[in-house]
Design a protein around this motif. Sequence first.
Motif, PDB file in Angstrom:
ATOM      1  N   LYS A 276      13.034 142.271 -79.745  1.00 61.85           N
ATOM      2  CA  LYS A 276      12.162 142.934 -80.807  1.00 61.85           C
ATOM      3  C   LYS A 276      11.865 141.631 -81.899  1.00 61.85           C
ATOM      4  CE  LYS A 276      11.443 146.622 -84.185  1.00 61.85           C
ATOM      5  NZ  LYS A 276      11.422 145.936 -85.340  1.00 61.85           N
ATOM      6  N   GLU A 277      12.611 141.256 -82.497  1.00 62.53           N
ATOM      7  CA  GLU A 277      12.197 140.002 -83.323  1.00 62.53           C
ATOM      8  C   GLU A 277      11.575 138.714 -82.805  1.00 62.53           C
ATOM      9  OE1 GLU A 277      14.097 137.108 -86.987  1.00 62.53           O
ATOM     10  OE2 GLU A 277      15.280 138.846 -86.123  1.00 62.53           O
ATOM     11  N   LEU A 278      11.868 138.664 -81.549  1.00 65.78           N
ATOM     12  CA  LEU A 278      11.221 137.577 -80.901  1.00 65.78           C
ATOM     13  C   LEU A 278       9.687 137.943 -80.790  1.00 65.78           C
ATOM     14  CD1 LEU A 278      14.016 136.135 -78.286  1.00 65.78           C
ATOM     15  CD2 LEU A 278      12.841 134.997 -80.221  1.00 65.78           C
ATOM     16  N   ARG A 279       9.457 139.050 -80.123  1.00 70.60           N
ATOM     17  CA  ARG A 279       8.221 139.569 -79.892  1.00 70.60           C
ATOM     18  C   ARG A 279       7.258 139.619 -81.035  1.00 70.60           C
ATOM     19  NH1 ARG A 279       9.890 143.421 -76.899  1.00 70.60           N
ATOM     20  NH2 ARG A 279      10.405 144.789 -78.488  1.00 70.60           N
ATOM     21  N   GLU A 280       7.616 140.117 -82.228  1.00 68.30           N
ATOM     22  CA  GLU A 280       7.167 140.105 -83.516  1.00 68.30           C
ATOM     23  C   GLU A 280       6.700 138.618 -84.077  1.00 68.30           C
ATOM     24  OE1 GLU A 280      10.071 142.200 -85.910  1.00 68.30           O
ATOM     25  OE2 GLU A 280       9.389 144.044 -85.326  1.00 68.30           O
ATOM     26  N   ASN A 281       7.336 137.852 -83.512  1.00 70.75           N
ATOM     27  CA  ASN A 281       7.026 136.197 -83.971  1.00 70.75           C
ATOM     28  C   ASN A 281       6.173 135.708 -82.833  1.00 70.75           C
ATOM     29  OD1 ASN A 281       8.440 135.696 -86.682  1.00 70.75           O
ATOM     30  ND2 ASN A 281       9.920 136.650 -85.526  1.00 70.75           N
ATOM     31  N   GLY A 282       5.869 136.373 -81.808  1.00 72.08           N
ATOM     32  CA  GLY A 282       4.912 135.660 -80.896  1.00 72.08           C
ATOM     33  C   GLY A 282       5.612 134.852 -80.062  1.00 72.08           C
ATOM     34  N   VAL A 283       6.767 135.290 -79.704  1.00 72.99           N
ATOM     35  CA  VAL A 283       7.595 134.506 -78.656  1.00 72.99           C
ATOM     36  C   VAL A 283       7.887 135.431 -77.469  1.00 72.99           C
ATOM     37  CG1 VAL A 283       9.945 133.302 -78.402  1.00 72.99           C
ATOM     38  CG2 VAL A 283       8.673 133.339 -80.339  1.00 72.99           C
ATOM     39  N   SER A 284       7.531 134.851 -76.431  1.00 70.09           N
ATOM     40  CA  SER A 284       7.826 135.340 -75.052  1.00 70.09           C
ATOM     41  C   SER A 284       9.275 135.111 -74.578  1.00 70.09           C
ATOM     42  CB  SER A 284       6.788 134.898 -73.998  1.00 70.09           C
ATOM     43  OG  SER A 284       7.055 135.492 -72.642  1.00 70.09           O
ATOM     44  N   TYR A 285       9.948 136.232 -74.268  1.00 71.67           N
ATOM     45  CA  TYR A 285      11.539 135.907 -74.002  1.00 71.67           C
ATOM     46  C   TYR A 285      11.746 136.711 -72.475  1.00 71.67           C
ATOM     47  CZ  TYR A 285      16.560 136.178 -74.345  1.00 71.67           C
ATOM     48  OH  TYR A 285      18.036 136.004 -73.829  1.00 71.67           O
ATOM     49  N   LYS A 286      12.154 136.103 -71.471  1.00 70.34           N
ATOM     50  CA  LYS A 286      12.272 136.578 -70.200  1.00 70.34           C
ATOM     51  C   LYS A 286      13.409 135.634 -69.417  1.00 70.34           C
ATOM     52  CE  LYS A 286       9.477 138.880 -66.889  1.00 70.34           C
ATOM     53  NZ  LYS A 286       8.278 139.145 -66.448  1.00 70.34           N
ATOM     54  N   VAL A 287      14.049 136.484 -68.542  1.00 68.34           N
ATOM     55  CA  VAL A 287      14.971 135.994 -67.727  1.00 68.34           C
ATOM     56  C   VAL A 287      14.562 135.587 -66.414  1.00 68.34           C
ATOM     57  CG1 VAL A 287      17.249 136.460 -66.708  1.00 68.34           C
ATOM     58  CG2 VAL A 287      16.942 137.191 -68.895  1.00 68.34           C
ATOM     59  N   PHE A 288      14.582 134.209 -65.837  1.00 71.01           N
ATOM     60  CA  PHE A 288      14.153 133.857 -64.547  1.00 71.01           C
ATOM     61  C   PHE A 288      15.535 133.322 -63.866  1.00 71.01           C
ATOM     62  CE2 PHE A 288      10.149 133.630 -67.453  1.00 71.01           C
ATOM     63  CZ  PHE A 288       9.274 134.479 -66.402  1.00 71.01           C
TER      64      PHE A 288
ATOM     65  N   SER B 223      23.453 131.421 -66.257  1.00 74.89           N
ATOM     66  CA  SER B 223      22.404 132.360 -66.397  1.00 74.89           C
ATOM     67  C   SER B 223      21.393 131.986 -67.569  1.00 74.89           C
ATOM     68  CB  SER B 223      23.059 133.703 -67.049  1.00 74.89           C
ATOM     69  OG  SER B 223      23.894 133.385 -68.034  1.00 74.89           O
ATOM     70  N   THR B 224      20.131 131.981 -67.221  1.00 78.34           N
ATOM     71  CA  THR B 224      18.975 131.293 -68.016  1.00 78.34           C
ATOM     72  C   THR B 224      18.099 132.199 -68.159  1.00 78.34           C
ATOM     73  OG1 THR B 224      19.684 129.212 -66.959  1.00 78.34           O
ATOM     74  CG2 THR B 224      17.795 129.508 -68.401  1.00 78.34           C
ATOM     75  N   ALA B 225      17.694 132.271 -69.760  1.00 81.79           N
ATOM     76  CA  ALA B 225      16.534 133.134 -69.968  1.00 81.79           C
ATOM     77  C   ALA B 225      15.787 131.881 -70.842  1.00 81.79           C
ATOM     78  CB  ALA B 225      17.081 134.001 -71.203  1.00 81.79           C
ATOM     79  N   LEU B 226      14.455 132.298 -70.661  1.00 78.98           N
ATOM     80  CA  LEU B 226      13.330 131.325 -71.064  1.00 78.98           C
ATOM     81  C   LEU B 226      12.570 132.037 -72.338  1.00 78.98           C
ATOM     82  CD1 LEU B 226      12.164 128.674 -70.677  1.00 78.98           C
ATOM     83  CD2 LEU B 226      10.531 129.746 -69.072  1.00 78.98           C
ATOM     84  N   ALA B 227      12.671 131.154 -73.416  1.00 82.39           N
ATOM     85  CA  ALA B 227      11.845 131.703 -74.678  1.00 82.39           C
ATOM     86  C   ALA B 227      10.764 130.753 -74.980  1.00 82.39           C
ATOM     87  CB  ALA B 227      12.747 131.620 -75.939  1.00 82.39           C
ATOM     88  N   THR B 228       9.469 131.039 -74.870  1.00 80.11           N
ATOM     89  CA  THR B 228       8.240 130.403 -75.204  1.00 80.11           C
ATOM     90  C   THR B 228       7.347 130.734 -76.334  1.00 80.11           C
ATOM     91  OG1 THR B 228       6.909 131.358 -73.599  1.00 80.11           O
ATOM     92  CG2 THR B 228       8.235 129.519 -72.818  1.00 80.11           C
ATOM     93  N   SER B 229       6.944 129.792 -77.024  1.00 82.72           N
ATOM     94  CA  SER B 229       5.982 130.188 -78.016  1.00 82.72           C
ATOM     95  C   SER B 229       4.686 129.329 -78.034  1.00 82.72           C
ATOM     96  CB  SER B 229       6.482 130.142 -79.440  1.00 82.72           C
ATOM     97  OG  SER B 229       5.792 130.336 -80.399  1.00 82.72           O
TER      98      SER B 229
END
Length: 168
Positions: free
Chosen positions: A42-54, A78-84
């Motif tokens: 939720k906080e990542l989304r509110e700050n324009g950050v995409s967060y997803k597990v690939f 295990s890796t999640a990727l956060a991008t902005s």
Amino acid sequence: MAKVELKQPIVDEIKGLLDGAQAAVTVQYLGITVDQDTKLRKELRENGVSYKVFKNTLINRAVAGTEFEGIVADLKGSTALATSKTDATAPARIIAKYAKNIECLNLKGGVVEGTYYDAAGMTQIAAVPSREELLSRFLGSMQSPITNFARVLNQIAEKGGEAAPAAE
């Protein structure tokens, strides 16, 4: 349909997230609770950050030949990727904030504005305030001398109403 053809849309999705991104951060998340993950997302989304597990292999394919190729070294476990695309420090800053209270959440590394940083480097980047906070600090520091100058002028003006001693 071949397996490669099934995975290509996911590789394209990762490329789309990275296209024009100022930062891409790899995150170890294994063991995080649903409640913790929901708050983080939720906080990542509110700050324009995409967060997803690939899957690591798909991230590896997507970053090949790009400025984000440095994160390949972090693609273990295990890796999640956060991008902005808007704030270069937001992914690292927000994830590091949550990692203080969530032992299993860790920054693995990442690329910020074309430069690869390991986990220690990403921790330092996480300490950099947001652009808005830096701007407000800058404006505050500019405003302070002006405010002090205005107070001095006001005090001089108030004293100017009193009778000044005559010069001889």
